[in-house]
Design an enzyme around this catalytic site. Structure first.
Site, PDB file in Angstrom:
ATOM      1  CE  LYS A  38      -0.340   0.031   5.036  1.00 39.41           C
ATOM      2  NZ  LYS A  38      -1.114  -0.415   6.207  1.00 39.41           N
ATOM      3  CE1 TYR A 260      14.415  31.236   0.803  1.00 36.12           C
ATOM      4  CE2 TYR A 260      14.791  28.862   0.873  1.00 36.12           C
ATOM      5  CZ  TYR A 260      14.333  29.990   0.212  1.00 36.12           C
ATOM      6  OH  TYR A 260      13.784  29.878  -1.023  1.00 36.12           O
TER       7      TYR A 260
HETATM    8  C1  LIG Z   1      -0.487  -1.544   6.801  1.00 31.57           C
HETATM    9  C2  LIG Z   1      -1.209  -2.747   7.200  1.00 31.57           C
HETATM   10  C3  LIG Z   1      -0.528  -3.944   7.461  1.00 31.57           C
HETATM   11  C4  LIG Z   1       0.979  -4.060   7.457  1.00 31.57           C
HETATM   12  O1  LIG Z   1       1.523  -3.543   8.631  1.00 31.57           O
HETATM   13  P1  LIG Z   1       3.110  -3.571   8.910  1.00 31.57           P
HETATM   14  O2  LIG Z   1       3.230  -3.103  10.303  1.00 31.57           O
HETATM   15  O3  LIG Z   1       3.708  -2.624   7.939  1.00 31.57           O
HETATM   16  O4  LIG Z   1       3.561  -4.971   8.674  1.00 31.57           O
HETATM   17  C5  LIG Z   1      -1.286  -5.076   7.745  1.00 31.57           C
HETATM   18  N1  LIG Z   1      -2.635  -5.010   7.805  1.00 31.57           N
HETATM   19  C6  LIG Z   1      -3.311  -3.878   7.588  1.00 31.57           C
HETATM   20  C7  LIG Z   1      -4.794  -3.872   7.669  1.00 31.57           C
HETATM   21  C8  LIG Z   1      -2.630  -2.700   7.286  1.00 31.57           C
HETATM   22  O5  LIG Z   1      -3.311  -1.568   7.092  1.00 31.57           O
END
Ligand SMILES: *Cc1c(COP(=O)(O)O)cnc(C)c1O
Length: 351
Positions: A38, A260
């Site tokens: 994701k 800056y």
């Molecule tokens: C992001 C996510 C994961 C993965 O989590 P990690 O801590 O990066 O392994 C698993 N399940 C869901 C529903 C998520 O949103």
């Protein structure tokens, strides 16, 4: 131009660390590693990360939404997206159902939902997303009634990083959920869906699981943020490095100022260069409230700009990030945030 390298050997190594752990906690069952890709593959690049997952024989992946899912669906047996709805029925793309509205909204766009695969998310205590356990039967009946395929039932244990015993309480609730689904499957005559609940930190601290799959994000990218000491976590290797290239070099005299507001002042005659990474590229803005060092030990001089920073160096190329945990600790955040902020416009190279 600045660029990011992704180390494919480190990725394979991290996957191995997780697979070894799964074999240890349940030698009888071949628990699959589902890769969480994701948010543009945690900022690493969806294209590159999905290729790496595919090359390492990962067959189930998870992304944020339908837009991410359609980009990579041809590479995997199954692509589940966590949020939002599908705009088309695609055999191996599975939306996550969090409420009846998800189903109604998809019906409005797609029409007949028969044949569509879905995963049902159930709340086990994080109280964030998903349906309630008490509504499980109603949801499964609706899914069956609409001739959809129930591919998976999953929960999300939100206590992988914490020391307290809430982690175990949520594991127990997940077991209760699975038992209920098994009962309903016998009663209503639908095939048993796949079960999953554990993220990276949960998986690597778990002493046992009989789930079908784990959902691994951050550990595949080489990090873990547990408060508990986990031996195998020490073996994870970050796969990403961020490099900047030199824009210009000049020699400044004592009392001359840089950037800056002239926040940095020269004390002795020095060569100083600017490099092409700034906060517009997703690197945090260095304003002088803390010292931020590059992996080579040189300081990013305050204040950094949107597109560049200055530093006492003359190399043509310089590594800016090789450990997101270091940057995270400086800016009071977690590696996830450091990584997902990285601009998708920076070139990614596999090494
Ligand atoms: C992001 C996510 C994961 C993965 O989590 P990690 O801590 O990066 O392994 C698993 N399940 C869901 C529903 C998520 O949103």
């Amino acid at each position: 131009m600045a660029y990011i390298t992704i180390n494919k050997e480190h990725f394979a190594h991290n996957l191995c660390v997780i697979q070894e752990h799964l074999k240890m906690i349940n030698p009888q069952k071949n628990i699959q590693v589902g890769a969480v890709l994701k948010d543009n593959g945690y900022g690493h690049g969806l294209e590159i990360m999905s290729n790496l997952a595919q090359q390492n024989n990962i067959t189930s992946v998870f992304v944020k939404n339908y837009e991410e899912a359609i980009k990579i669906a041809h590479k995997f047996d199954s692509v589940t997206f966590f949020y939002g709805i599908a705009h088309k029925k695609i055999t191996n793309i599975y939306p996550t159902i969090h409420s009846f509205n998800d189903i109604f909204n998809m019906e409005r766009i797609i029409g007949d939902l028969s044949g569509m695969g879905v995963e049902l998310k159930v709340n086990i205590g994080m109280n964030r997303n998903g349906i309630e356990l008490r509504d499980l039967e109603q949801y499964i009946e609706m899914i069956l009634q609409k001739n959809m395929r129930l591919i998976g039932v999953f929960s999300h244990n939100g206590y992988g990083d914490e020391i307290d015993d809430e982690f175990q309480r949520e594991c127990d609730l997940h077991d209760i959920l699975k038992e209920k689904v098994r009962q309903l499957s016998r009663q209503l005559g639908f095939p048993l869906p796949r079960f999953h609940s554990l993220s990276s930190s949960c998986t690597l601290r778990a002493k046992y699981s009989d789930d079908d799959l784990v959902r691994i994000g951050i550990a595949l990218y080489g990090y873990l943020t547990n408060e508990i000491e986990i031996e195998s976590a020490k073996n994870l290797k970050p796969i990403l490095k961020l490099y900047a290239n030199k824009i210009s070099t000049r020699v400044l005299n004592p009392a001359e100022k840089i950037g800056y507001g002239g926040k940095s002042i020269i004390h002795e005659k020095t060569a100083i260069s600017t490099y092409d990474i700034g906060y517009g590229d997703g690197m945090y803005r260095v304003n002088g409230s803390k010292k931020v060092l590059l992996p080579n030990g040189k300081e990013i001089l305050p204040r950094s700009s949107m597109d560049c920073f200055s530093c006492y160096d003359t190399a043509n190329e310089i590594c800016v990030i090789d450990d997101a945990a270091y940057i995270a600790s400086l800016f009071d955040t977690i590696p996830y945030e450091v990584l997902t902020r990285l601009s998708p416009f920076i070139e990614r190279r596999i090494i």
